[in-house]
Motif scaffolding. Structure first.
Motif, short mmCIF file in Angstrom:
data_model
loop_
_atom_site.label_atom_id
_atom_site.label_comp_id
_atom_site.label_asym_id
_atom_site.label_seq_id
_atom_site.Cartn_x
_atom_site.Cartn_y
_atom_site.Cartn_z
N VAL A 144 -20.43 -67.29 7.08
CA VAL A 144 -21.50 -68.11 7.27
C VAL A 144 -22.31 -68.22 6.00
O VAL A 144 -22.76 -67.33 5.45
CB VAL A 144 -22.57 -67.34 8.44
CG1 VAL A 144 -23.77 -68.44 8.59
CG2 VAL A 144 -21.78 -67.05 9.75
N VAL A 170 -28.48 -69.50 12.82
CA VAL A 170 -27.20 -70.15 12.82
C VAL A 170 -27.54 -71.62 13.42
O VAL A 170 -27.99 -71.90 14.31
CB VAL A 170 -26.08 -69.38 13.30
CG1 VAL A 170 -25.88 -68.28 12.95
CG2 VAL A 170 -26.27 -69.25 14.89
N ALA A 192 -26.28 -71.19 8.04
CA ALA A 192 -27.60 -70.61 8.78
C ALA A 192 -28.72 -70.77 7.84
O ALA A 192 -28.56 -70.72 6.68
CB ALA A 192 -27.49 -68.93 8.95
N VAL A 227 -21.00 -69.17 16.02
CA VAL A 227 -20.44 -68.39 15.30
C VAL A 227 -19.47 -67.12 15.91
O VAL A 227 -20.19 -66.83 16.88
CB VAL A 227 -21.46 -67.72 14.19
CG1 VAL A 227 -20.54 -66.94 13.33
CG2 VAL A 227 -22.32 -68.59 13.45
#
Length: 112
Positions: free
Chosen positions: A29, A19, A7, A23
């Motif tokens: 992330v 992002v 991200a 996801v």
């Protein structure tokens, strides 16, 4: 091997990041941009190109992107959650509350 999900945080003051791939909840992330590397666990599914909360954001608090306020939270947003039309109101567009969450299309206009 699964590709790492990233991200992009545009400004260090931002409390959201965008992002770069879809996801799923509980996936890690990796934040990229102008900060040291950090991992945020996704609390919810987040579509590609949408925002993830980098911290808990309380109802009524500003959503910061590009280093400026782009909206206000309409509900409490836990860290790692999807930040989109269902939990924010634009401070630039009064009609944002009438847009479809998935498509962004106006729901208050009838096209014939």
């Amino acid at each position: 091997m699964k590709t790492e999900i990233t991200a992009f945080q545009i400004d260090l003051q931002d409390n959201v990041a965008t992002v770069l791939a879809e996801v799923k909840a509980d996936e890690p992330v990796k934040l990229i941009g102008g900060r040291e590397e950090e991992i945020v666990a996704a609390a919810t599914d987040i579509p590609t190109g949408h925002k993830i909360a980098l911290q808990d954001i309380g109802s009524g608090e500003k959503i910061i992107k590009y280093g400026v306020a782009i909206g206000r939270a309409t509900a409490n947003i836990p860290k790692g959650s999807w930040v989109h039309l269902h939990v924010i109101q634009s401070i630039y567009d009064e009609r944002s509350g009438h847009l479809d969450v998935k498509t962004g299309a106006p729901k208050d206009t009838r096209y014939e």
